[in-house]
Design a protein around this motif. Sequence first.
Motif, PDB file in Angstrom:
ATOM      1  N   VAL A 174       0.832  -1.205   0.000  1.00  0.00           N
ATOM      2  CA  VAL A 174       0.000   0.000   0.000  1.00  0.00           C
ATOM      3  C   VAL A 174       0.871   1.262   0.000  1.00  0.00           C
ATOM      4  O   VAL A 174       0.581   2.213  -0.733  1.00  0.00           O
ATOM      5  CB  VAL A 174      -0.993  -0.015   1.184  1.00  0.00           C
ATOM      6  N   GLU A 175       1.948   1.266   0.763  1.00  0.00           N
ATOM      7  CA  GLU A 175       2.823   2.439   0.771  1.00  0.00           C
ATOM      8  C   GLU A 175       3.504   2.630  -0.583  1.00  0.00           C
ATOM      9  O   GLU A 175       3.696   3.764  -1.017  1.00  0.00           O
ATOM     10  CB  GLU A 175       3.859   2.330   1.889  1.00  0.00           C
ATOM     11  N   ALA A 176       3.857   1.540  -1.253  1.00  0.00           N
ATOM     12  CA  ALA A 176       4.465   1.648  -2.589  1.00  0.00           C
ATOM     13  C   ALA A 176       3.485   2.277  -3.574  1.00  0.00           C
ATOM     14  O   ALA A 176       3.881   3.031  -4.463  1.00  0.00           O
ATOM     15  CB  ALA A 176       4.903   0.270  -3.086  1.00  0.00           C
ATOM     16  N   LEU A 177       2.219   1.992  -3.401  1.00  0.00           N
ATOM     17  CA  LEU A 177       1.196   2.464  -4.341  1.00  0.00           C
ATOM     18  C   LEU A 177       0.601   3.819  -3.963  1.00  0.00           C
ATOM     19  O   LEU A 177       0.343   4.652  -4.829  1.00  0.00           O
ATOM     20  CB  LEU A 177       0.076   1.427  -4.439  1.00  0.00           C
ATOM     21  N   GLU A 178       0.374   4.027  -2.682  1.00  0.00           N
ATOM     22  CA  GLU A 178      -0.338   5.217  -2.216  1.00  0.00           C
ATOM     23  C   GLU A 178       0.570   6.275  -1.599  1.00  0.00           C
ATOM     24  O   GLU A 178       0.168   7.412  -1.447  1.00  0.00           O
ATOM     25  CB  GLU A 178      -1.382   4.829  -1.155  1.00  0.00           C
ATOM     26  N   GLY A 179       1.759   5.860  -1.178  1.00  0.00           N
ATOM     27  CA  GLY A 179       2.604   6.765  -0.413  1.00  0.00           C
ATOM     28  C   GLY A 179       2.310   6.600   1.060  1.00  0.00           C
ATOM     29  O   GLY A 179       1.761   5.588   1.491  1.00  0.00           O
ATOM     30  N   GLN A 180       2.651   7.601   1.836  1.00  0.00           N
ATOM     31  CA  GLN A 180       2.484   7.556   3.286  1.00  0.00           C
ATOM     32  C   GLN A 180       1.046   7.225   3.670  1.00  0.00           C
ATOM     33  O   GLN A 180       0.095   7.764   3.093  1.00  0.00           O
ATOM     34  CB  GLN A 180       2.872   8.907   3.867  1.00  0.00           C
ATOM     35  N   LEU A 213      -6.356  11.103  18.414  1.00  0.00           N
ATOM     36  CA  LEU A 213      -7.311  10.253  17.706  1.00  0.00           C
ATOM     37  C   LEU A 213      -6.741   9.777  16.382  1.00  0.00           C
ATOM     38  O   LEU A 213      -6.755   8.583  16.076  1.00  0.00           O
ATOM     39  CB  LEU A 213      -8.621  11.008  17.472  1.00  0.00           C
ATOM     40  N   TRP A 214      -6.224  10.707  15.589  1.00  0.00           N
ATOM     41  CA  TRP A 214      -5.744  10.337  14.256  1.00  0.00           C
ATOM     42  C   TRP A 214      -4.474   9.498  14.313  1.00  0.00           C
ATOM     43  O   TRP A 214      -4.242   8.664  13.451  1.00  0.00           O
ATOM     44  CB  TRP A 214      -5.563  11.590  13.406  1.00  0.00           C
ATOM     45  N   MET A 215      -3.662   9.687  15.355  1.00  0.00           N
ATOM     46  CA  MET A 215      -2.495   8.819  15.529  1.00  0.00           C
ATOM     47  C   MET A 215      -2.935   7.392  15.829  1.00  0.00           C
ATOM     48  O   MET A 215      -2.347   6.436  15.328  1.00  0.00           O
ATOM     49  CB  MET A 215      -1.595   9.346  16.648  1.00  0.00           C
ATOM     50  N   ARG A 216      -3.996   7.247  16.619  1.00  0.00           N
ATOM     51  CA  ARG A 216      -4.513   5.910  16.924  1.00  0.00           C
ATOM     52  C   ARG A 216      -5.106   5.262  15.681  1.00  0.00           C
ATOM     53  O   ARG A 216      -4.931   4.063  15.452  1.00  0.00           O
ATOM     54  CB  ARG A 216      -5.540   5.983  18.045  1.00  0.00           C
ATOM     55  N   VAL A 217      -5.810   6.044  14.888  1.00  0.00           N
ATOM     56  CA  VAL A 217      -6.366   5.515  13.631  1.00  0.00           C
ATOM     57  C   VAL A 217      -5.225   5.057  12.717  1.00  0.00           C
ATOM     58  O   VAL A 217      -5.249   3.949  12.179  1.00  0.00           O
ATOM     59  CB  VAL A 217      -7.257   6.562  12.927  1.00  0.00           C
ATOM     60  N   GLN A 218      -4.234   5.909  12.562  1.00  0.00           N
ATOM     61  CA  GLN A 218      -3.096   5.564  11.714  1.00  0.00           C
ATOM     62  C   GLN A 218      -2.388   4.310  12.237  1.00  0.00           C
ATOM     63  O   GLN A 218      -2.038   3.413  11.454  1.00  0.00           O
ATOM     64  CB  GLN A 218      -2.106   6.731  11.659  1.00  0.00           C
ATOM     65  N   GLY A 219      -2.206   4.234  13.549  1.00  0.00           N
ATOM     66  CA  GLY A 219      -1.557   3.060  14.144  1.00  0.00           C
ATOM     67  C   GLY A 219      -2.348   1.787  13.908  1.00  0.00           C
ATOM     68  O   GLY A 219      -1.776   0.737  13.609  1.00  0.00           O
ATOM     69  N   GLY A 220      -3.671   1.859  14.027  1.00  0.00           N
ATOM     70  CA  GLY A 220      -4.513   0.682  13.801  1.00  0.00           C
ATOM     71  C   GLY A 220      -4.467   0.210  12.358  1.00  0.00           C
ATOM     72  O   GLY A 220      -4.363  -0.998  12.093  1.00  0.00           O
TER      73      GLY A 220
END
Length: 159
Positions: free
Chosen positions: A81-87, A119-126
Amino acid sequence: MLFSTKAEYGVRLMVELGRQPGSAAPISLSSVAEAERLPLSYLEHLVAKLRKAGLVTSTRGAHGGYRLAKPAEEITMDAVVEALEGQIAPMECFHDTPDGKVLCSHEDDGDLACSTKLLWMRVQGGVTKALSGTTLAELVAFGGQTDGAEPRATVGTAA
């Protein structure tokens, strides 16, 4: 969080490549496009990103095509996903630093901390945990389960 068709089609491409035995001949993108009912021109764009990331290799020539660069068990979905979408970021204001910290561009507005950053850090981590904890081999195996029906044939083989 929504991923674009880059991630969807790219993961489907990788699963199709993962279905092939390691010793099999390279698979043409047109075969993958036909098997997955995906636009060939779009797959050409995606496979270039996957190749650049070291996830697939290519062979030129009449019998050329693509294959996985390493075993499916060693390819995690966060790499794809990172190769295709980036960060992978739940919000446009998120930016990773080289040392792995997450910065919010709103913090530059004079606030000491963005009130929703936790909140968004937790979403990103999940999301990252789910992607990094899922291998291509698992998706290939999961895709072969069809509730009692015959397993799906691989590209270039008879059903």
